[in-house]
Design a protein around this motif. Structure first.
Motif, short mmCIF file in Angstrom:
data_model
loop_
_atom_site.label_atom_id
_atom_site.label_comp_id
_atom_site.label_asym_id
_atom_site.label_seq_id
_atom_site.Cartn_x
_atom_site.Cartn_y
_atom_site.Cartn_z
N ARG A 1 0.48 -3.44 7.51
CA ARG A 1 0.52 -3.07 8.80
C ARG A 1 0.43 -1.80 9.14
O ARG A 1 0.08 -1.14 9.98
CB ARG A 1 1.44 -3.97 9.79
CG ARG A 1 1.01 -3.83 11.01
CD ARG A 1 2.01 -4.54 11.88
NE ARG A 1 2.30 -4.23 13.32
CZ ARG A 1 3.05 -4.51 14.21
NH1 ARG A 1 3.94 -5.48 13.80
NH2 ARG A 1 3.14 -4.06 15.44
N LEU A 2 1.73 -1.15 8.47
CA LEU A 2 2.01 0.29 8.85
C LEU A 2 0.92 1.28 8.07
O LEU A 2 0.39 2.02 8.81
CB LEU A 2 3.38 0.69 8.05
CG LEU A 2 3.74 2.20 8.14
CD1 LEU A 2 3.92 2.67 9.77
CD2 LEU A 2 5.37 2.25 7.52
N CYS A 3 0.44 0.80 6.97
CA CYS A 3 -0.46 1.59 6.14
C CYS A 3 -1.95 1.76 7.14
O CYS A 3 -2.50 2.42 7.17
CB CYS A 3 -0.94 1.15 4.88
SG CYS A 3 0.33 1.49 3.63
N GLN A 4 -2.14 0.48 7.80
CA GLN A 4 -3.14 0.40 8.54
C GLN A 4 -3.28 1.29 9.80
O GLN A 4 -4.21 1.93 10.43
CB GLN A 4 -3.47 -1.10 8.89
CG GLN A 4 -4.01 -2.00 7.88
CD GLN A 4 -3.99 -3.43 7.95
OE1 GLN A 4 -3.49 -3.97 9.04
NE2 GLN A 4 -4.60 -4.13 7.42
N THR B 1 7.70 3.28 12.51
CA THR B 1 7.21 2.26 12.46
C THR B 1 5.56 2.22 12.83
O THR B 1 5.01 3.34 12.76
CB THR B 1 7.50 1.31 13.72
OG1 THR B 1 6.92 1.97 15.04
CG2 THR B 1 9.11 1.44 13.99
N ALA B 2 4.83 0.89 12.62
CA ALA B 2 3.50 0.99 12.95
C ALA B 2 2.98 1.57 14.42
O ALA B 2 2.01 1.78 14.50
CB ALA B 2 2.89 -0.31 12.54
N ASP B 3 4.10 1.19 15.27
CA ASP B 3 3.63 1.58 16.54
C ASP B 3 4.11 3.04 16.88
O ASP B 3 3.44 3.61 17.93
CB ASP B 3 4.46 0.88 17.51
CG ASP B 3 4.37 -0.80 17.58
OD1 ASP B 3 3.21 -1.13 17.30
OD2 ASP B 3 5.23 -1.40 17.65
N ASP C 1 9.08 -6.68 3.34
CA ASP C 1 7.62 -7.50 3.69
C ASP C 1 6.40 -6.91 3.46
O ASP C 1 6.33 -6.24 4.31
CB ASP C 1 7.85 -7.87 5.37
CG ASP C 1 6.65 -9.11 5.70
OD1 ASP C 1 5.82 -9.24 5.02
OD2 ASP C 1 6.69 -9.37 6.77
N PRO C 2 5.52 -7.35 2.39
CA PRO C 2 4.41 -6.45 2.24
C PRO C 2 3.49 -6.49 3.25
O PRO C 2 2.85 -5.51 3.46
CB PRO C 2 3.88 -7.29 1.01
CG PRO C 2 4.52 -8.48 1.05
CD PRO C 2 5.83 -8.39 1.57
N ALA C 3 3.28 -7.63 4.29
CA ALA C 3 2.49 -7.58 5.31
C ALA C 3 2.88 -6.38 6.18
O ALA C 3 2.13 -5.89 6.81
CB ALA C 3 2.42 -8.97 6.04
N GLY D 1 0.74 -1.36 0.06
CA GLY D 1 -0.07 0.15 -0.06
C GLY D 1 0.73 1.19 0.06
O GLY D 1 0.24 2.26 0.29
N ALA D 2 1.98 1.44 -0.31
CA ALA D 2 2.81 2.36 -0.19
C ALA D 2 2.54 3.28 -1.49
O ALA D 2 2.03 2.84 -2.75
CB ALA D 2 4.45 2.13 -0.49
N HIS D 3 2.68 4.59 -1.25
CA HIS D 3 2.08 5.46 -2.35
C HIS D 3 3.23 6.14 -3.31
O HIS D 3 3.24 6.39 -4.51
CB HIS D 3 1.85 6.81 -1.54
CG HIS D 3 0.73 6.61 -0.71
ND1 HIS D 3 0.84 6.83 0.68
CD2 HIS D 3 -0.46 5.99 -0.69
CE1 HIS D 3 -0.17 6.60 1.29
NE2 HIS D 3 -1.12 6.04 0.62
#
Length: 268
Positions: A257-260, A220-222, A251-253, A50-52
């Motif tokens: 996760r970061l996009c979410q 990061t996602a955090d 890792d696309p997952a 999902g990167a832009h």
């Protein structure tokens, strides 16, 4: 590119395609096909997640040259950038480490890349390559010579470096935009994988409210929620890799996760 994307995306995620060591570098390989395949796979993993946008850099070539790189580096990076653009359809940027903005511009014009990243655009920084001086005058004149609209994304007091003389971050940012004519700014932590203080981005954003400011390391996602209100986007490399290790493939997952996490943090 920045204005168009930011009009449609509230927080821009830019994935870094770290090239394997190129031929002639201390850890370099002559297996050009492997270099290109790894770059293509990483780029497609970012797109899948999902990167832009993407940015290609010769990260594997450490220790880096202070400024000019060899012609074969420029040629190979141009091949990779073109391949990445065609395989993903995403806007792509170029960063020729450590600070070869002319080479990056040449690659961008040859391949249709949208922007370049310049680690030291103005001023002078003490780095592991020695003292690097900004060459905004040369870079802007070369862009004019090429009649290019390629954007210049400039680091402000870049990571792995300290200013030659004491300088406040927001003052450096203002110099970079008003005198260096940068199109966008990047604020990093002290080194790769280290996040900057969100308050630092807020100070830059307050000083230059109309200039896009990106987080350049450590997202990061955090922790991405800490930057949503201070930055217009993030440039992410290390955390997006398998197990968060910079030497691993993307890792696309983890990208997803970061996009979410970005979506959850955005105001609704």
């Amino acid at each position: 590119m920045t204005s168009r994307l930011l009009d449609s995306v509230p927080f821009l995620l830019v994935g870094v395609v770290h090239l394997l060591p190129l031929p002639g570098s201390p850890r370099g390989t002559r297996d050009v096909a492997r270099i290109r395949e790894r770059a293509r796979r990483d780029a497609e993993a970012y797109r899948e997640g999902g990167a832009h946008a993407l940015i290609v850099e010769n990260f594997g070539d450490a220790p880096f040259r202070k400024d000019g790189v060899e012609p074969h580096v420029i040629a190979l990076m141009a091949l990779v950038v073109e391949e990445v653009r065609e395989s993903t359809g995403l806007p792509v940027g170029v960063n020729v480490l450590r600070n070869d903005a002319r080479a990056a511009l040449g690659i961008a014009v040859a391949t249709g890349a949208s922007f370049i990243r310049v680690n030291v655009h103005v001023g002078a920084m003490v780095t592991d390559q020695g003292i690097i001086e900004g060459r905004a005058d040369e870079t802007l004149r070369y862009r004019a010579l090429l009649q290019s609209e390629t954007e210049i994304w400039a680091d402000v007091l870049v990571k792995h470096a300290v200013p030659l003389a004491p300088l406040a971050l927001e003052d450096a940012a203002e110099e970079t935009v008003q005198r260096g004519l940068a199109d966008a700014l990047i604020v990093t932590g002290p080194m790769t994988g280290r996040a900057p203080d969100p308050a630092e981005l807020s100070r830059v954003r307050e000083r230059l409210p109309t200039t896009p400011v990106f987080v350049g390391s450590g997202v990061t996602a955090d922790n991405v929620a800490r930057y949503i209100h201070a930055a217009r986007g993030a440039i992410v490399g290390t955390w997006a890799k398998v197990e968060g290790k910079i030497e691993n493939p993307v890792d696309p997952a983890r990208v997803q996760r970061l996009c979410q996490a970005i979506t959850r943090a955005l105001p609704h």
